[in-house]
Design a protein around this motif. Sequence first.
Motif, mmCIF file in Angstrom:
data_model
loop_
_atom_site.group_PDB
_atom_site.id
_atom_site.type_symbol
_atom_site.label_atom_id
_atom_site.label_comp_id
_atom_site.label_asym_id
_atom_site.label_seq_id
_atom_site.Cartn_x
_atom_site.Cartn_y
_atom_site.Cartn_z
ATOM 1 N N TRP A 244 0.872 -1.172 0.000
ATOM 2 C CA TRP A 244 0.000 0.000 0.000
ATOM 3 C C TRP A 244 0.904 1.216 0.000
ATOM 4 C CZ3 TRP A 244 -5.100 -0.220 3.235
ATOM 5 C CH2 TRP A 244 -5.908 -1.245 2.735
ATOM 6 N N ARG A 246 0.722 4.077 -1.185
ATOM 7 C CA ARG A 246 0.239 5.435 -0.955
ATOM 8 C C ARG A 246 0.138 5.717 0.540
ATOM 9 N NH1 ARG A 246 -2.325 3.275 -5.227
ATOM 10 N NH2 ARG A 246 -1.825 4.243 -7.217
ATOM 11 N N TYR A 247 -0.366 4.711 1.269
ATOM 12 C CA TYR A 247 -0.407 4.876 2.725
ATOM 13 C C TYR A 247 1.002 5.079 3.255
ATOM 14 C CZ TYR A 247 -5.303 3.602 3.466
ATOM 15 O OH TYR A 247 -6.652 3.591 3.495
ATOM 16 N N TRP A 284 -1.298 14.249 -8.639
ATOM 17 C CA TRP A 284 -2.222 14.832 -7.651
ATOM 18 C C TRP A 284 -1.601 16.135 -7.171
ATOM 19 C CZ3 TRP A 284 -6.720 12.152 -5.800
ATOM 20 C CH2 TRP A 284 -6.934 10.934 -6.449
ATOM 21 N N VAL B 38 -7.761 11.492 1.064
ATOM 22 C CA VAL B 38 -8.446 10.242 1.397
ATOM 23 C C VAL B 38 -8.592 9.382 0.145
ATOM 24 C CG1 VAL B 38 -10.605 9.273 2.191
ATOM 25 C CG2 VAL B 38 -9.667 11.274 3.314
ATOM 26 N N LEU B 39 -8.996 10.027 -0.947
ATOM 27 C CA LEU B 39 -9.224 9.265 -2.173
ATOM 28 C C LEU B 39 -7.915 8.711 -2.709
ATOM 29 C CD1 LEU B 39 -11.877 11.511 -3.860
ATOM 30 C CD2 LEU B 39 -12.188 9.204 -3.008
ATOM 31 N N ALA B 41 -5.313 7.865 -1.018
ATOM 32 C CA ALA B 41 -4.925 6.720 -0.214
ATOM 33 C C ALA B 41 -5.769 5.510 -0.563
ATOM 34 C CB ALA B 41 -5.070 7.065 1.260
ATOM 35 N N ALA B 42 -7.019 5.753 -0.924
ATOM 36 C CA ALA B 42 -7.906 4.638 -1.233
ATOM 37 C C ALA B 42 -7.485 3.917 -2.495
ATOM 38 C CB ALA B 42 -9.341 5.140 -1.370
ATOM 39 N N LEU B 43 -6.678 4.565 -3.311
ATOM 40 C CA LEU B 43 -6.209 3.905 -4.525
ATOM 41 C C LEU B 43 -5.475 2.610 -4.190
ATOM 42 C CD1 LEU B 43 -4.811 6.744 -6.793
ATOM 43 C CD2 LEU B 43 -6.771 5.285 -7.217
ATOM 44 N N ASP B 44 -4.814 2.622 -3.047
ATOM 45 C CA ASP B 44 -4.102 1.424 -2.626
ATOM 46 C C ASP B 44 -5.060 0.254 -2.472
ATOM 47 O OD1 ASP B 44 -1.486 2.144 -2.519
ATOM 48 O OD2 ASP B 44 -1.616 2.971 -0.482
ATOM 49 N N ILE B 45 -6.194 0.555 -1.926
ATOM 50 C CA ILE B 45 -7.158 -0.518 -1.683
ATOM 51 C C ILE B 45 -7.788 -0.947 -3.001
ATOM 52 C CG2 ILE B 45 -9.181 -1.169 -0.359
ATOM 53 C CD1 ILE B 45 -8.408 1.215 1.503
ATOM 54 N N ASP B 62 -13.572 1.689 1.287
ATOM 55 C CA ASP B 62 -12.762 2.260 2.357
ATOM 56 C C ASP B 62 -13.644 3.165 3.192
ATOM 57 O OD1 ASP B 62 -10.602 2.758 3.871
ATOM 58 O OD2 ASP B 62 -9.625 4.151 2.480
ATOM 59 N N PHE B 64 -13.422 6.259 6.034
ATOM 60 C CA PHE B 64 -12.566 7.159 6.785
ATOM 61 C C PHE B 64 -13.467 7.879 7.756
ATOM 62 C CE2 PHE B 64 -9.776 10.608 7.709
ATOM 63 C CZ PHE B 64 -8.543 9.993 7.707
ATOM 64 N N ASN B 65 -13.449 7.370 8.967
ATOM 65 C CA ASN B 65 -14.407 7.838 9.951
ATOM 66 C C ASN B 65 -15.805 7.725 9.360
ATOM 67 O OD1 ASN B 65 -12.280 8.295 11.639
ATOM 68 N ND2 ASN B 65 -11.977 10.344 10.859
ATOM 69 N N LEU B 67 -16.777 9.014 6.509
ATOM 70 C CA LEU B 67 -16.767 9.133 5.049
ATOM 71 C C LEU B 67 -16.482 7.774 4.421
ATOM 72 C CD1 LEU B 67 -14.863 12.475 4.535
ATOM 73 C CD2 LEU B 67 -17.316 12.054 4.413
#
Lengths: 926, 135
Positions: A244, A246-247, A284, B38-39, B41-45, B62, B64-65, B67
């Motif tokens: 992961w 990006r994390y 981005w 947030v979005l 980071a969600a790319l990883d998932i 995903d 996020f709290n 969201l």
Amino acid sequence: MREVWVITACLALVDATSIQYNDEDVAPETEKEFYRVQGDLYSLCRIKLLRLAYLIGYGTEIERSPVNSASLSMLPWPKPAVWPSVPDDATSEVVVKEKMILQETPRVKHFGIQRKPLPLEPTILVREANRRRSSLSVGNSSEIFYGRVEFNDGLAADVPAKMPQADKAHEFMMSRTYSSPGNFDCSIGRPMRLAEIFVAAERALKKTISNPDLQKILSSVENFEQKYMELTKGAADNYHHSWWKRYGVVLDGEIAAVCFKRGNFDLAAKSYEKVCALYAGEGWEDLLAEVLPSLAECQKSLNDEAGYLLSCVRLLSLDKGLFLSKERQAFQSEVVSLAHNEMTNHVPLDVSSLITFSGNPGPPMALCDGDTGTLSVTVWSGFPDDITLDSLTLTFMATYNADEGGKLRNSNATVLKPGRNTITFPLPPQKPGSYVLGVLTGHIGQLTFRSHSFSKGGPADSDDFMSYEKPTRPILKVFKPRPLADLSASISSALLINETQWIGIIAQPINYSLKGAVLHIDTGPGLMIEESHSIEMESNKKAGHGSVGTANSGDATKDSSVAAKDCSPAADKHFEQLCLVSGKIEFPDWASDVSSILWIPIRAIDDKLARGSSSGAPEKQSIVDRMRTIALKLEFGISKNQIYDTTIALHFSDPFHVSTRVANQCNDSTLLLQVVTLHSQVNATLSVYDAWLDLHDGFTHAGQGNGRPISAFFPLVISPSSRAGLLFCLCLEKRTAEDENNVPPENILNIRYEIAGDRTIGAHPPVTMKSNENAEDTSKNLVFRSALVLQQPVLSPCLAVGFLPLPSDSIRVGQLVTMKWRVERLKDIEEKRVPQNNDKMLYEINANSDKWMIAGRKRGHVSLDMKQGSRIVISILCMPLVAGYIHPPHLGLPGIDEVSITCSPAGCHLVRVLPPAPSSSFCVPA
Amino acid sequence: MTSTACFIIVSRNDIPIYEAEVGSAAKREDAAQLHQFVLHAALDIVQDLAWTTSAMFLKAIDRFNDLVVSVYVTAGHTRFMLLHDSRNEDGIKSFFQEVHELYIKILLNPLYLPGSRITSSHFDTKVRALARKYL
């Protein structure tokens, strides 16, 4: 508190799973999953730790990065419905905390970027803490209710759901938060200050936390930071392991922030670079804009000039909306000042995203081979302000061959305005081919920069991958060498020799401007330009027809438009008189695009007198004698680099060709009628006004006339290439032999004539010299003189050779035939004329040996009596060898002049020979 | 209508090619960046999940709290990512499908270079209208 519990639990879990985990015999999926879970745990733990740190006043130490902000501001505050109040004995601590708050200076970002700091709390802590407290005091039941419901959701499922009484709830809270109920009242009615809140929270936490490690962590900022780093690193590493990225990278950014704060710029820069690479790679920009200034600052601190400049350029090339223009100007001034001052080593800087360039829209610039030009290129500047480039170099490559190409240099300082700029480069001559733009390089101070990207004509997209996907459009086409101009003579027919004549030279531009062209004229021998007369130049009316023919089919459309222009009104017709200066003529401007005719007065000189021919058929005069050449060299093109060399052949001739023959010979041998045939040689109408013969010895004019034909017939108009005849009556004078030997007859025919012709067609009236303009009319008439050989009836044939008819009509192959010729003497031979001593006469029979077999003497002497009328028959036996129509043998008399022989009766030209008769002997059987 | 929603189209190369804040809530200044974060980071998932199913709509991937990130992956691996706080899965699915159609129309435009930013205002209007309709 829940946070504490979560931290402890997470850490414990991490340890436990790590111990359990054996990375040797697991599927990759599982491995990923494991790392991901660990990463999650670490990051959860990290967030909780941050929250606690914030509560106890370490908020200033927390980097207000998007990740922290996102995780903290969206996370609701911890659940105690009633905030712990300040312990009584904590005044000193409160003071310390307040000092800390006061000392806190918002970190000024590099480049003077000022942003509203991202929030780390879901709602303002002061208000939240006070609200929860004050709600109790005023007895706001709904708030209590709200708080308690939250509480139910969150932690304690065992607590009864409905507890309307405020005091019960209060007790409950107190018991959970370990805060002293006694302190509670004292601060009621007075809102807690931030420092007080911090101290209260810290106290409360200290009471809560049983884990000594955690206590230690929260005891000081340094310890907290260390733990924070540890957790962040753990999370980042685990996320990286679980792919992961990006994390992971985001957390790298957090590590970098801490390193940066600690002054560990090297590590910080490395981590920031990782983050920037990800964001930039994926485009981005919002996120990149957040991190990039930090990276730049690190690089500046590290003295990494190249990296720093690159970061500045990247900052500048980000979307304009992301930074204020003041900030962008700061970036630029940073770059410029660095370029001018501090650069120690030359660092090439890639500004592809910032400065882009393209050829001008529209078709590529077309140049002919060898031409120089000016190439204008559109350069887009992404700098917020004008920027001065000390020099600018543009390379371009040939499309067919990467090695070919060149550099365009514009060494002048160029000021690039923001947005579109048009820069022109002088273009040296290039090889044929088509070229595309290559790289733009330049200098700002000591900084070398280069840009690869082409823009389509709009502001460049900063997405890197876009740049190379754009098709590169040729900007320059250099054509293969081709004729660019044509010089040709406008007339094809002959001109008058020895007279001043206009020669027309058509200068025809072939899709190429003849602006400023210079024509060098070099006349060949026997030809001179009448320099006293000016040269005329006019536009060529017929160009329209000619140019389409000469143009390439591809350019036909362009040409036809030119043609149309030419054919359009007479207003376009130009006429100008030019001067020949040392053999050169400069073309006027109007002649640069249109076909034009140059009229050059010229005179061909030929000293020889024209000779008339005396036989009936006019003998061919050698054309080469009267051919003159004129060498032309046209220099044209932008820098006179194009040269067109040609030699034009001009044909001159006399107006007439004169031939004579004896029309009749009267019985009185002294009277001859000589017909002079005038054959017009020129393509113009000739009017003969007078003609006379100057006779030399041997001839006199017959009768009383002065040798002129009857004048009533004049003027005699002779149209082009037609003939006219003049008849002269002449007498033969008696001469002596000596006279004949000494004076060869040279008779001159004089013809006074006038010529009416168009100079565009051919011969025309000669150019009148200025000095002659006032002369009388007769001077306009030209006089043509031609030497004539007049024929005397000198000889009549003295021998007649007759081919006697063949004995039978049909002769066959293999059949013997007797050929007979009769030779007859027609008159007595004068001793003088025929140098023949005796009556012996040599004869010779010629026959094609392939066709005839000749038996007998082919050559020999026969005797023929000298008297008139004596005759002899020469016969020979011959046999045809082939069938068909074949030439018979020919009798020749080598000793006698051919003019003395007449063939009468005329011999047959061909004889018919039949195939051999079938032989019967083969048919009879033996 | 959800109060917060951020819609982003991410190209095959992970580059955002279209962004729209479609929520009805008053915008927070930092919201755009936060949502992007947030979005992103969600790319990883998404990268993990996209290959586990044949469905295009990956549902909520995903959280996020409060969201939720819902993702729709097209055949060309362009990802439509929606950050939202509503639970209306059917609406989101319809929204994605309609946007997909719009996106295909954009792709069919010969002047549009696949992978470049979508600048069509028509597209933007349509997407916002769809968001009002379904979310």
